[in-house]
Design a protein around this motif. Structure first.
Motif, PDB file in Angstrom:
ATOM      1  N   ALA A   1       6.651  11.097  -9.014  1.00 25.85           N
ATOM      2  CA  ALA A   1       5.115  10.936  -9.041  1.00 25.85           C
ATOM      3  C   ALA A   1       4.462  11.818 -10.156  1.00 25.85           C
ATOM      4  O   ALA A   1       3.685  11.691 -10.694  1.00 25.85           O
ATOM      5  CB  ALA A   1       4.308  10.690  -7.877  1.00 25.85           C
TER       6      ALA A   1
ATOM      7  N   GLU B   1       3.904   1.608  -1.075  1.00 30.19           N
ATOM      8  CA  GLU B   1       4.540   1.596  -2.512  1.00 30.19           C
ATOM      9  C   GLU B   1       3.491   2.249  -3.420  1.00 30.19           C
ATOM     10  O   GLU B   1       3.952   3.251  -3.987  1.00 30.19           O
ATOM     11  CB  GLU B   1       4.695   0.177  -3.277  1.00 30.19           C
ATOM     12  CG  GLU B   1       6.128  -0.332  -2.909  1.00 30.19           C
ATOM     13  CD  GLU B   1       6.204  -1.407  -3.766  1.00 30.19           C
ATOM     14  OE1 GLU B   1       5.245  -2.062  -4.328  1.00 30.19           O
ATOM     15  OE2 GLU B   1       7.473  -1.789  -3.626  1.00 30.19           O
ATOM     16  N   ALA B   2       2.362   1.931  -3.458  1.00 31.21           N
ATOM     17  CA  ALA B   2       1.236   2.369  -4.293  1.00 31.21           C
ATOM     18  C   ALA B   2       0.943   3.816  -4.069  1.00 31.21           C
ATOM     19  O   ALA B   2       0.953   4.825  -4.785  1.00 31.21           O
ATOM     20  CB  ALA B   2      -0.117   1.730  -3.990  1.00 31.21           C
ATOM     21  N   GLN B   3       0.853   4.190  -2.878  1.00 40.31           N
ATOM     22  CA  GLN B   3       0.646   5.617  -2.557  1.00 40.31           C
ATOM     23  C   GLN B   3       1.935   6.492  -2.579  1.00 40.31           C
ATOM     24  O   GLN B   3       1.783   7.649  -3.148  1.00 40.31           O
ATOM     25  CB  GLN B   3       0.321   5.810  -0.916  1.00 40.31           C
ATOM     26  CG  GLN B   3      -1.000   5.102  -0.535  1.00 40.31           C
ATOM     27  CD  GLN B   3      -2.049   5.390  -1.263  1.00 40.31           C
ATOM     28  OE1 GLN B   3      -2.404   6.520  -1.686  1.00 40.31           O
ATOM     29  NE2 GLN B   3      -3.088   4.550  -1.425  1.00 40.31           N
ATOM     30  N   VAL B   4       3.110   6.090  -2.563  1.00 41.13           N
ATOM     31  CA  VAL B   4       4.352   6.831  -2.701  1.00 41.13           C
ATOM     32  C   VAL B   4       4.481   7.048  -4.211  1.00 41.13           C
ATOM     33  O   VAL B   4       4.643   8.116  -4.669  1.00 41.13           O
ATOM     34  CB  VAL B   4       5.740   5.961  -2.363  1.00 41.13           C
ATOM     35  CG1 VAL B   4       6.816   6.903  -2.862  1.00 41.13           C
ATOM     36  CG2 VAL B   4       5.709   6.148  -0.719  1.00 41.13           C
ATOM     37  N   SER B   5       3.706   6.006  -5.015  1.00 41.89           N
ATOM     38  CA  SER B   5       3.833   6.111  -6.330  1.00 41.89           C
ATOM     39  C   SER B   5       2.584   7.515  -7.055  1.00 41.89           C
ATOM     40  O   SER B   5       3.296   7.893  -7.902  1.00 41.89           O
ATOM     41  CB  SER B   5       3.648   4.974  -7.045  1.00 41.89           C
ATOM     42  OG  SER B   5       4.401   3.909  -6.731  1.00 41.89           O
ATOM     43  N   ARG B   6       2.058   7.394  -6.223  1.00 35.88           N
ATOM     44  CA  ARG B   6       1.189   8.494  -6.798  1.00 35.88           C
ATOM     45  C   ARG B   6       1.444  10.059  -5.965  1.00 35.88           C
ATOM     46  O   ARG B   6       0.620  11.086  -6.130  1.00 35.88           O
ATOM     47  CB  ARG B   6      -0.431   7.995  -6.533  1.00 35.88           C
ATOM     48  CG  ARG B   6      -0.814   8.262  -5.145  1.00 35.88           C
ATOM     49  CD  ARG B   6      -1.998   7.616  -4.875  1.00 35.88           C
ATOM     50  NE  ARG B   6      -3.178   8.300  -5.262  1.00 35.88           N
ATOM     51  CZ  ARG B   6      -4.284   8.037  -4.940  1.00 35.88           C
ATOM     52  NH1 ARG B   6      -4.596   7.208  -4.052  1.00 35.88           N
ATOM     53  NH2 ARG B   6      -5.457   8.846  -5.624  1.00 35.88           N
ATOM     54  N   GLY B   7       2.582  10.040  -5.220  1.00 35.98           N
ATOM     55  CA  GLY B   7       2.986  11.337  -4.738  1.00 35.98           C
ATOM     56  C   GLY B   7       2.970  11.528  -3.335  1.00 35.98           C
ATOM     57  O   GLY B   7       3.144  12.779  -2.845  1.00 35.98           O
ATOM     58  N   VAL B   8       2.237  10.652  -2.392  1.00 35.11           N
ATOM     59  CA  VAL B   8       2.179  10.797  -1.043  1.00 35.11           C
ATOM     60  C   VAL B   8       3.466  10.693  -0.445  1.00 35.11           C
ATOM     61  O   VAL B   8       4.394   9.570  -0.784  1.00 35.11           O
ATOM     62  CB  VAL B   8       1.403   9.731  -0.471  1.00 35.11           C
ATOM     63  CG1 VAL B   8       1.400   9.991   0.946  1.00 35.11           C
ATOM     64  CG2 VAL B   8      -0.139   9.726  -1.186  1.00 35.11           C
ATOM     65  N   GLN B   9       4.060  11.553   0.361  1.00 38.47           N
ATOM     66  CA  GLN B   9       5.553  11.796   0.647  1.00 38.47           C
ATOM     67  C   GLN B   9       5.883  11.010   1.862  1.00 38.47           C
ATOM     68  O   GLN B   9       6.414  11.265   2.880  1.00 38.47           O
ATOM     69  CB  GLN B   9       5.996  13.296   0.927  1.00 38.47           C
ATOM     70  CG  GLN B   9       5.977  13.873  -0.306  1.00 38.47           C
ATOM     71  CD  GLN B   9       6.146  15.547   0.017  1.00 38.47           C
ATOM     72  OE1 GLN B   9       5.878  15.825   1.116  1.00 38.47           O
ATOM     73  NE2 GLN B   9       6.580  16.112  -1.057  1.00 38.47           N
TER      74      GLN B   9
ATOM     75  N   PRO C   1      -4.307   7.705   6.894  1.00 34.41           N
ATOM     76  CA  PRO C   1      -5.518   7.461   5.854  1.00 34.41           C
ATOM     77  C   PRO C   1      -5.349   6.252   5.245  1.00 34.41           C
ATOM     78  O   PRO C   1      -6.271   5.699   4.686  1.00 34.41           O
ATOM     79  CB  PRO C   1      -5.231   8.673   5.198  1.00 34.41           C
ATOM     80  CG  PRO C   1      -4.183   9.708   5.634  1.00 34.41           C
ATOM     81  CD  PRO C   1      -3.464   8.986   6.515  1.00 34.41           C
ATOM     82  N   LEU C   2      -4.315   5.704   5.421  1.00 36.48           N
ATOM     83  CA  LEU C   2      -3.989   4.394   4.547  1.00 36.48           C
ATOM     84  C   LEU C   2      -4.652   3.132   5.252  1.00 36.48           C
ATOM     85  O   LEU C   2      -4.569   2.074   4.883  1.00 36.48           O
ATOM     86  CB  LEU C   2      -2.391   4.129   4.278  1.00 36.48           C
ATOM     87  CG  LEU C   2      -1.943   5.138   3.507  1.00 36.48           C
ATOM     88  CD1 LEU C   2      -0.266   4.812   3.295  1.00 36.48           C
ATOM     89  CD2 LEU C   2      -2.449   5.604   2.240  1.00 36.48           C
TER      90      LEU C   2
ATOM     91  N   ILE D   1       0.841  -1.215   0.030  1.00 35.60           N
ATOM     92  CA  ILE D   1       0.043   0.003   0.071  1.00 35.60           C
ATOM     93  C   ILE D   1       0.879   1.250  -0.078  1.00 35.60           C
ATOM     94  O   ILE D   1       0.739   2.417  -0.772  1.00 35.60           O
ATOM     95  CB  ILE D   1      -1.212  -0.017   1.200  1.00 35.60           C
ATOM     96  CG1 ILE D   1      -1.986  -0.895   1.128  1.00 35.60           C
ATOM     97  CG2 ILE D   1      -1.534   1.460   1.323  1.00 35.60           C
ATOM     98  CD1 ILE D   1      -2.898  -1.342   2.242  1.00 35.60           C
TER      99      ILE D   1
ATOM    100  N   ASP E   1       7.995   8.653   1.542  1.00 37.39           N
ATOM    101  CA  ASP E   1       9.435   8.457   1.667  1.00 37.39           C
ATOM    102  C   ASP E   1      10.287   9.367   2.330  1.00 37.39           C
ATOM    103  O   ASP E   1      11.326   9.595   2.110  1.00 37.39           O
ATOM    104  CB  ASP E   1       9.903   8.034   0.250  1.00 37.39           C
ATOM    105  CG  ASP E   1       9.337   9.004  -0.758  1.00 37.39           C
ATOM    106  OD1 ASP E   1       8.614   9.981  -0.360  1.00 37.39           O
ATOM    107  OD2 ASP E   1       9.530   8.870  -1.914  1.00 37.39           O
ATOM    108  N   THR E   2       9.406  10.409   3.053  1.00 38.28           N
ATOM    109  CA  THR E   2      10.244  11.323   4.044  1.00 38.28           C
ATOM    110  C   THR E   2      10.842  10.776   5.169  1.00 38.28           C
ATOM    111  O   THR E   2      10.680   9.666   5.535  1.00 38.28           O
ATOM    112  CB  THR E   2       8.959  12.402   4.360  1.00 38.28           C
ATOM    113  OG1 THR E   2       9.818  13.482   5.497  1.00 38.28           O
ATOM    114  CG2 THR E   2       7.972  11.698   5.153  1.00 38.28           C
TER     115      THR E   2
ATOM    116  N   PHE F   1      -0.887  -0.338 -10.349  1.00 43.72           N
ATOM    117  CA  PHE F   1      -0.480  -1.277  -9.823  1.00 43.72           C
ATOM    118  C   PHE F   1      -1.386  -2.728  -9.934  1.00 43.72           C
ATOM    119  O   PHE F   1      -2.381  -2.243 -10.509  1.00 43.72           O
ATOM    120  CB  PHE F   1      -0.456  -1.639  -8.287  1.00 43.72           C
ATOM    121  CG  PHE F   1       0.805  -0.618  -7.954  1.00 43.72           C
ATOM    122  CD1 PHE F   1       2.058  -1.573  -7.513  1.00 43.72           C
ATOM    123  CD2 PHE F   1       0.879   0.703  -7.958  1.00 43.72           C
ATOM    124  CE1 PHE F   1       3.188  -0.717  -7.204  1.00 43.72           C
ATOM    125  CE2 PHE F   1       2.052   1.279  -7.395  1.00 43.72           C
ATOM    126  CZ  PHE F   1       3.164   0.801  -6.994  1.00 43.72           C
TER     127      PHE F   1
END
Lengths: 280, 258, 272
Positions: free
Chosen positions: C74, B170-178, B193-194, B168, B180-181, C81
């Motif tokens: 992004a 991974e999927a959120q980071v890929s759409r721009g949720v930070q 929220p996840l 999850i 990976d901060t 996915f």
């Protein structure tokens, strides 16, 4: 062996019938493929056969399902599992153990199989799907395809008469899917196990199944031999089921009036067809 | 993704012990750690954990565990140091923050305890198969099978949920949720929220799991269904004695001043 | 646009890639194919920075992914996915699409405009609850919220697994549409018929190595490559292969029909 009469089922809170007046009998030794678009009721039908409907899911239930004369309405899924072995779609939730051997043992212990028989059951089940070498491996370390085979072996060890599988190859690549179906065919032909399998890829069914059942919006649309079903490719395409390309080819050639034989279901047949048209 | 209690197959002395002895030993090490206030004893216990891990051939897992627990311990340590205000003041800082000798001493004990008491349980689970665990719970400890199965299923789901959560993320980071901060507070705020997608998938998985246990004869099982027999031999007796001695020395370690 | 140079990945023994180099230009439609475990998903994750190469470099529009966070990438890369449920985290369709937009843009007017555009393009009703939609519709919603931010690159990791044929075609048609408008598309797919129908270029992975890279049709003619990668060629390609000379370069049912008709007419003419 399995007789379904006038079965209608609607899930609690469901907006429409998941199964709509299903009448079906499945004979011993059959290899039946169930296909249809998503939401057609394929999984619900498998649940109705192994008793998960109505015992696990509540809802409006009419009609009857009989397994060798026993009504599933009055028999618990655990008791039905003595006759029917089921393999579901999501493999991770299905496996209960940390080691392959234990996974096979789980059902055997539940069934109170005598201790003297257990070793033989485990080794023959592993052998039947060709994973004897994985016996002491931890399940976590296996690939998706191997887990799929472990789940199958765990069911086979219980010696079911009927094997019910719901999209067993959805996570596998085409080559591994074909391998998996070869195992099913061998179980069907050499061990007389009745196989019922839900499958989206009609190419696999046309190659391995004996009969195909097509569902749409909870109803059975076509039920017949592989050739009978594939022959009605225009109806299938209307429903949204993709026929093998060789089938489309033979249909096109029929339309063009250069071919009059029966519909092709695999590449071998298509080759013969083309040669009969162009060769002297 | 692997978790810290995935089973690691092996044939070591510890693998061959009766699972009950293993459970007993790990609990006694835990209890010993909680009973002792001696820095030296607690350090020895952590060392013992690593020796046991090495004996079982899972030293890598042991070191990995130690590393991760140490990271977590830094937080606990800082909190503890800041909260304890008794004892000789070593350092005074602005905002009325003081660091005392007592603070540091108790913080060290708590951290060592935490590490020493958590490691044996995780290590024990790493070398105990789920089925053995539930069989022991049912046959030896007379816990109803239903509950034993629920317990082992919960353990089994931890890595499944962990890998679901990382998918999850991974999927959120890929759409721009930070996500990976490096900022831990920001990350926590973003992760909340996840929980919705995780909850939805979890419910589906738990339901699937219940159904598949049911259709493999879950309700047919009786107390006598267990195939494996668990014998107690001299090795087990030795381990049980060793565990008891550990506990006694933990109690005595409080009386020895170093 | 996308440039990989001698990329290796070996942090994880289940997922290794060895010495992969290629570049993909703007507007291409490429498919990555190979058996389970060949490294396709790992490669996709390297492209948007979810994984960083152990050695070598991955550049996206001149940005080195090794030094750029995925959440920054992004803006340029949309990643779809296999399982939409991991992406969808809002209670209505509109909120779900807004969630992605608001992460990357601030201008309210602009956001509202994009939302409207995507809703009408996909025919969604804004207030629907995503969890009442079917699996195929949820996958379309996941795609919609990616497309809303108009990324330059779309990466699709087995986007059609678990969907039926109709749903699969719906997704692929939208992707093709985006590609025609200039979006670069990279897709992992097991269905060779879909690859043949949509991708212009194919990269074949086997055991973590790139064993072939070329125009789709020419790759499907390389029997040794397909065999090495345990791939089953599309039916028309294998039929053409079996029929031998005179059937080179036949890949679709239409082409095959035409050729057979031509040959049978020829035969008739000879007979007459």
């Amino acid at each position: 062996m399995i007789k379904i009469s006038n079965l209608t089922f609607r899930y609690k809170d469901g907006r429409k019938n998941a199964l709509d007046n299903i009448n079906l009998s499945i004979n011993k030794g059959d290899f039946l493929g169930i296909t249809g678009t998503s939401g057609a009721g394929k999984t619900s039908l498998t649940y109705a056969i192994n008793g998960v409907i109505p015992h696990h899911y509540n809802g409006d239930y009419y009609g009857s399902v009989r397994i060798e004369g026993e009504d599933t309405f009055d028999t618990s899924p655990s008791a039905l599992s003595l006759k029917i072995g089921s393999v579901f779609q999501d493999i991770d939730t299905q496996l209960v153990s940390s080691v392959v051997e234990d996974e096979i043992l789980y059902g055997l212990e539940n069934f109170s199989v005598p201790a003297v028989e257990i070793e033989q059951r485990i080794s023959s089940a592993l052998e039947a799907v060709g994973i004897s070498s994985l016996r002491y491996r931890s399940i976590e370390s296996l690939s998706g395809g191997q887990k799929q085979k472990v789940a199958l072996a765990a069911i086979l060890a219980l010696r079911p008469k009927i094997l019910l599988l719901d999209e067993p190859t959805s996570e596998l690549d085409p080559e591994s899917s074909v391998q998996f179906y070869r195992i099913l065919r061998e179980l069907n032909e050499n061990h007389g196990i009745t196989i019922i399998v839900v499958e989206q890829k009609i190419m696999l069914l046309s190659e391995f199944a004996k009969n195909i059942l097509v569902m749409d919006t909870g109803k059975i649309v076509i039920n017949g031999s592989v050739r009978e079903v594939i022959d009605r490719s225009s109806l299938l395409e209307e429903i949204g089921i993709n026929c093998p390309r060789v089938t489309s080819l033979s249909n096109r050639l029929k339309e063009e009036g250069v071919y009059t034989g029966s519909v092709c279901i695999n590449v071998e047949e298509a080759e013969k067809m083309v040669r009969s048209i162009i060769d002297d | 993704m692997r978790s810290f209690f995935d089973y690691i197959p092996g044939n070591s002395f510890l693998h061959r012990l009766n699972p009950l002895s293993r459970i007993f030993l790990s609990f006694m090490i835990s209890i010993a750690c909680f009973s002792s206030k001696s820095h030296l004893f607690l350090l020895l216990m952590i060392l013992l954990n690593l020796v046991l891990a090495a004996l079982a051939g899972i030293l890598n897992r042991g070191m990995e565990l130690l590393k991760n627990l140490s990271k977590f311990s830094v937080f606990i340590f800082v909190l503890q140091v800041l909260f304890v205000r008794r004892g000789e003041v070593l350092l005074e800082m602005p905002f009325n923050i003081i660091i005392t000798e007592d603070g540091i001493s108790t913080a060290i004990i708590i951290v060592l305890r935490l590490i020493g008491a958590t490691m044996p349980l995780a290590l024990m689970l790493s070398i105990t198969q789920m089925n053995d665990l539930s069989n022991i719970l049912v046959v030896k400890l007379k816990i109803p099978y239903k509950y034993a199965f629920a317990f082992t299923t919960a353990l089994r789901f931890i890595p499944i949920f962990a890998s679901e959560m990382s998918a999850i993320i991974e999927a959120q980071v890929s759409r721009g949720v930070q996500l990976d901060t490096k900022n831990i507070f920001k990350k926590t705020r973003l992760i909340l929220p996840l929980c919705l997608p995780l909850l939805i998938t979890s419910m589906k998985k738990i339901e699937g799991s219940a159904i598949s246990a049911e259709i493999r004869g879950f309700y047919l099982r009786t107390g006598e269904s267990c195939y494996r027999k668990y014998f107690i031999n001299w090795n087990d007796v030795g381990v049980l004695l060793f565990a008891v001695i550990l506990f006694i020395s933990a109690v005595f370690s409080n009386n020895i001043k170093l | 646009m996308i440039r990989l140079q001698n990329v290796c990945f070996n942090y994880d023994r289940d997922r290794t890639l060895t010495d992969i180099s290629f570049h993909i230009n703007k507007g291409e439609f490429a498919a990555i194919i190979g058996a389970n475990g060949a490294g396709k998903s790992t490669l996709c994750r390297l492209l948007n920075g979810l994984l960083k190469p152990s050695s070598g470099s991955v550049e996206i529009n001149g940005l080195d992914t090794g030094h750029t966070k995925s959440s920054v990438l992004a803006r340029q890369i949309g990643f779809l996915f296999q399982n939409p449920d991991r992406q969808i985290c809002r209670n209505t369709v509109a909120e779900e699409i807004l969630f992605g937009l608001e992460l990357l843009y601030k201008d309210r007017e602009f956001i509202a405009e994009r939302l409207e555009k995507v809703l009408s393009m996909f025919g969604f009703s804004a207030e629907d609850n995503p969890f009442n939609l079917s699996r195929g519709e949820r996958q379309r919603l996941a795609l919609a919220s990616l497309i809303a931010v108009e990324p330059e690159i779309l990466i699709l990791d087995e986007p059609t697994t678990g969907l039926d044929y109709k749903e699969c075609i719906e997704i692929m048609e939208i992707v093709r549409e985006m590609n025609k408008k200039g979006t670069t598309v990279i897709m992992v797919c097991h269905d060779m018929e879909v690859v043949l129908d949509y991708a212009e270029r194919v990269l074949v992975l086997s055991g973590g190595k790139l064993i072939a890279d070329g125009e789709t049709r020419s790759v499907f003619c390389m029997n040794d490559v397909l065999e090495q990668a345990s791939l089953i060629p599309p039916q028309m390609a294998s039929l053409a292969g079996r029929l031998g000379s005179g059937f080179e370069d036949v890949f679709t049912v239409e082409e095959m029909t035409e050729l057979i008709l031509e040959k049978s007419n020829e035969k008739r003419r000879v007979e007459v």
